[in-house]
Write a protein that holds these residues in place. Structure first.
Motif, PDB file in Angstrom:
ATOM      1  N   GLU A 117       0.848  -1.187   0.139  1.00  0.00           N
ATOM      2  CA  GLU A 117       0.030  -0.045   0.084  1.00  0.00           C
ATOM      3  C   GLU A 117       1.129   1.126   0.096  1.00  0.00           C
ATOM      4  O   GLU A 117       1.873   1.308   0.641  1.00  0.00           O
ATOM      5  CB  GLU A 117      -1.054  -0.032   1.267  1.00  0.00           C
ATOM      6  N   GLY A 118       0.461   2.081  -0.811  1.00  0.00           N
ATOM      7  CA  GLY A 118       1.372   3.480  -1.092  1.00  0.00           C
ATOM      8  C   GLY A 118       2.641   3.537  -1.959  1.00  0.00           C
ATOM      9  O   GLY A 118       3.216   4.273  -2.284  1.00  0.00           O
ATOM     10  N   GLU A 119       3.066   2.105  -2.169  1.00  0.00           N
ATOM     11  CA  GLU A 119       4.019   2.055  -3.009  1.00  0.00           C
ATOM     12  C   GLU A 119       4.107   2.319  -4.615  1.00  0.00           C
ATOM     13  O   GLU A 119       4.833   2.650  -5.300  1.00  0.00           O
ATOM     14  CB  GLU A 119       4.697   0.462  -3.210  1.00  0.00           C
ATOM     15  N   GLU A 120       2.613   2.486  -5.158  1.00  0.00           N
ATOM     16  CA  GLU A 120       2.490   2.793  -6.347  1.00  0.00           C
ATOM     17  C   GLU A 120       2.816   4.440  -6.687  1.00  0.00           C
ATOM     18  O   GLU A 120       3.087   4.661  -7.717  1.00  0.00           O
ATOM     19  CB  GLU A 120       0.885   2.725  -6.877  1.00  0.00           C
ATOM     20  N   VAL A 121       2.936   5.242  -5.584  1.00  0.00           N
ATOM     21  CA  VAL A 121       3.399   6.560  -5.815  1.00  0.00           C
ATOM     22  C   VAL A 121       4.949   6.549  -6.422  1.00  0.00           C
ATOM     23  O   VAL A 121       5.205   7.518  -7.182  1.00  0.00           O
ATOM     24  CB  VAL A 121       3.144   7.311  -4.776  1.00  0.00           C
ATOM     25  N   GLN A 122       5.473   5.483  -6.394  1.00  0.00           N
ATOM     26  CA  GLN A 122       6.934   5.542  -6.684  1.00  0.00           C
ATOM     27  C   GLN A 122       6.869   5.396  -8.382  1.00  0.00           C
ATOM     28  O   GLN A 122       7.803   5.606  -8.964  1.00  0.00           O
ATOM     29  CB  GLN A 122       7.731   4.339  -6.216  1.00  0.00           C
ATOM     30  N   TYR A 123       5.833   4.861  -8.774  1.00  0.00           N
ATOM     31  CA  TYR A 123       5.723   4.598 -10.183  1.00  0.00           C
ATOM     32  C   TYR A 123       4.496   5.480 -10.986  1.00  0.00           C
ATOM     33  O   TYR A 123       3.607   4.924 -11.619  1.00  0.00           O
ATOM     34  CB  TYR A 123       5.280   3.164 -10.541  1.00  0.00           C
ATOM     35  N   LYS A 124       4.710   6.823 -10.668  1.00  0.00           N
ATOM     36  CA  LYS A 124       3.648   7.511 -11.076  1.00  0.00           C
ATOM     37  C   LYS A 124       3.608   7.846 -12.615  1.00  0.00           C
ATOM     38  O   LYS A 124       2.622   8.127 -13.198  1.00  0.00           O
ATOM     39  CB  LYS A 124       4.016   9.308 -10.563  1.00  0.00           C
ATOM     40  N   ASP A 125       4.688   7.435 -13.379  1.00  0.00           N
ATOM     41  CA  ASP A 125       4.808   7.322 -14.718  1.00  0.00           C
ATOM     42  C   ASP A 125       4.080   6.277 -15.257  1.00  0.00           C
ATOM     43  O   ASP A 125       3.980   6.223 -16.413  1.00  0.00           O
ATOM     44  CB  ASP A 125       6.179   7.314 -15.256  1.00  0.00           C
ATOM     45  N   LEU A 126       3.757   5.173 -14.820  1.00  0.00           N
ATOM     46  CA  LEU A 126       2.914   4.097 -15.076  1.00  0.00           C
ATOM     47  C   LEU A 126       1.523   3.985 -15.171  1.00  0.00           C
ATOM     48  O   LEU A 126       1.051   4.307 -13.970  1.00  0.00           O
ATOM     49  CB  LEU A 126       3.641   2.753 -14.296  1.00  0.00           C
ATOM     50  N   GLU A 127       0.920   3.658 -15.978  1.00  0.00           N
ATOM     51  CA  GLU A 127      -0.514   3.735 -16.226  1.00  0.00           C
ATOM     52  C   GLU A 127      -1.112   2.588 -15.302  1.00  0.00           C
ATOM     53  O   GLU A 127      -0.241   1.520 -15.134  1.00  0.00           O
ATOM     54  CB  GLU A 127      -1.053   3.490 -17.584  1.00  0.00           C
ATOM     55  N   ILE A 128      -2.114   2.595 -14.650  1.00  0.00           N
ATOM     56  CA  ILE A 128      -2.879   1.558 -13.842  1.00  0.00           C
ATOM     57  C   ILE A 128      -4.040   1.150 -14.667  1.00  0.00           C
ATOM     58  O   ILE A 128      -4.921   1.721 -15.147  1.00  0.00           O
ATOM     59  CB  ILE A 128      -3.412   2.129 -12.571  1.00  0.00           C
ATOM     60  N   ILE A 129      -3.868  -0.372 -15.041  1.00  0.00           N
ATOM     61  CA  ILE A 129      -4.871  -0.972 -15.655  1.00  0.00           C
ATOM     62  C   ILE A 129      -5.688  -2.060 -14.872  1.00  0.00           C
ATOM     63  O   ILE A 129      -4.954  -2.784 -14.323  1.00  0.00           O
ATOM     64  CB  ILE A 129      -4.159  -1.691 -16.900  1.00  0.00           C
ATOM     65  N   SER A 130      -6.780  -2.024 -14.980  1.00  0.00           N
ATOM     66  CA  SER A 130      -7.631  -2.995 -14.185  1.00  0.00           C
ATOM     67  C   SER A 130      -7.770  -4.186 -15.084  1.00  0.00           C
ATOM     68  O   SER A 130      -8.253  -4.201 -16.439  1.00  0.00           O
ATOM     69  CB  SER A 130      -8.951  -2.346 -13.874  1.00  0.00           C
ATOM     70  N   ILE A 131      -7.460  -5.374 -14.530  1.00  0.00           N
ATOM     71  CA  ILE A 131      -7.465  -6.685 -15.373  1.00  0.00           C
ATOM     72  C   ILE A 131      -8.251  -7.687 -14.903  1.00  0.00           C
ATOM     73  O   ILE A 131      -8.660  -8.735 -15.239  1.00  0.00           O
ATOM     74  CB  ILE A 131      -5.960  -7.326 -15.399  1.00  0.00           C
ATOM     75  N   GLY A 132      -9.327  -7.239 -13.763  1.00  0.00           N
ATOM     76  CA  GLY A 132     -10.448  -8.296 -13.201  1.00  0.00           C
ATOM     77  C   GLY A 132      -9.631  -9.232 -12.342  1.00  0.00           C
ATOM     78  O   GLY A 132      -8.879  -8.954 -11.659  1.00  0.00           O
ATOM     79  N   ARG A 133      -9.904 -10.416 -12.646  1.00  0.00           N
ATOM     80  CA  ARG A 133      -9.551 -11.567 -11.515  1.00  0.00           C
ATOM     81  C   ARG A 133      -8.288 -11.795 -11.970  1.00  0.00           C
ATOM     82  O   ARG A 133      -8.022 -12.245 -13.386  1.00  0.00           O
ATOM     83  CB  ARG A 133     -10.704 -12.403 -11.508  1.00  0.00           C
ATOM     84  N   LEU A 134      -7.374 -12.133 -10.959  1.00  0.00           N
ATOM     85  CA  LEU A 134      -5.869 -12.713 -11.486  1.00  0.00           C
ATOM     86  C   LEU A 134      -5.888 -14.105 -10.711  1.00  0.00           C
ATOM     87  O   LEU A 134      -5.999 -14.187  -9.413  1.00  0.00           O
ATOM     88  CB  LEU A 134      -4.770 -11.636 -11.032  1.00  0.00           C
ATOM     89  N   THR A 135      -5.747 -15.109 -11.438  1.00  0.00           N
ATOM     90  CA  THR A 135      -5.562 -16.492 -10.752  1.00  0.00           C
ATOM     91  C   THR A 135      -4.319 -17.111 -11.255  1.00  0.00           C
ATOM     92  O   THR A 135      -3.862 -17.248 -12.250  1.00  0.00           O
ATOM     93  CB  THR A 135      -7.089 -17.360 -11.046  1.00  0.00           C
ATOM     94  N   THR A 136      -3.530 -17.555 -10.292  1.00  0.00           N
ATOM     95  CA  THR A 136      -2.347 -18.137 -10.651  1.00  0.00           C
ATOM     96  C   THR A 136      -2.043 -19.603  -9.890  1.00  0.00           C
ATOM     97  O   THR A 136      -2.966 -19.815  -9.032  1.00  0.00           O
ATOM     98  CB  THR A 136      -1.249 -17.155  -9.904  1.00  0.00           C
ATOM     99  N   TYR A 137      -1.326 -20.401 -10.608  1.00  0.00           N
ATOM    100  CA  TYR A 137      -1.095 -21.574 -10.242  1.00  0.00           C
ATOM    101  C   TYR A 137       0.677 -22.165  -9.983  1.00  0.00           C
ATOM    102  O   TYR A 137       1.337 -21.377 -10.727  1.00  0.00           O
ATOM    103  CB  TYR A 137      -1.692 -22.763 -11.227  1.00  0.00           C
TER     104      TYR A 137
END
Length: 168
Positions: A117-137
């Motif tokens: 939480e809060g780390e995203e401010v270090q990457y202000k130049d990057l776009e935030i994209i919503s990808i829905g659900r993320l499932t990994t195995y």
């Protein structure tokens, strides 16, 4: 999986290819997922089976191994700039959670690294994209690069005495 001979030759010359890093990061990621799944199994068993006690501290050990593998993955991906930030919904033993992940492409693979939480401010130049659900195995460890070889690549990256070369 046996470490490819050309990987060993590159390491001897202090060279790394994107494919090597991709294979190592993928392997550490899948090992971490295996540990996550084992940790969750102990968590669920402890929570729902009355009287179950984890005498051998397996849940804690799986958690420590998971975090170790993720730390190796983070170092492996450190030479590369993330492409964007993904906002995703993931499932955990505590329910569904919405988290932010650095998204990095290396050697033909894509990787997600969770942001605190809060780390995203270090990457202000990057776009935030919503990808829905993320499932990994996880994956069968016989199909993955060894931890020993991965440690060599990690140590080389940490030393800063390496060159990224084209894949063979």
């Amino acid at each position: 999986m046996r470490t490819p001979k050309d990987y060993k030759k590159h390491i001897e010359k202090n060279e790394i290819t994107e494919k090597m890093i991709s294979d190592c990061a993928y392997s550490m990621n899948k090992r971490a997922k295996n540990m996550r799944d084992n940790q969750r199994a102990y968590y669920v068993r402890r929570k729902y089976e009355h009287g179950f006690y984890d005498y051998y501290h397996n849940e804690r050990e799986y958690k420590e191994k998971k975090e170790y593998y993720y730390s190796l993955k983070k170092i492996l991906l450190s030479p590369f700039k993330p492409t964007c930030i993904h906002s995703a919904i993931t499932e955990s033993p505590y329910g569904l959670m919405k988290d932010l992940y650095l998204f990095t492409e290396v050697g033909g693979r894509t990787f997600h690294q969770p942001l605190n939480e809060g780390e995203e401010v270090q990457y202000k130049d990057l776009e935030i994209i919503s990808i829905g659900r993320l499932t990994t195995y996880g994956a069968d460890t016989n199909d993955l690069i060894s931890v020993q070889f991965t440690k060599k690549v990690v140590e080389l990256i940490k030393s800063g005495q390496y060159t990224i070369v084209e894949d063979d």
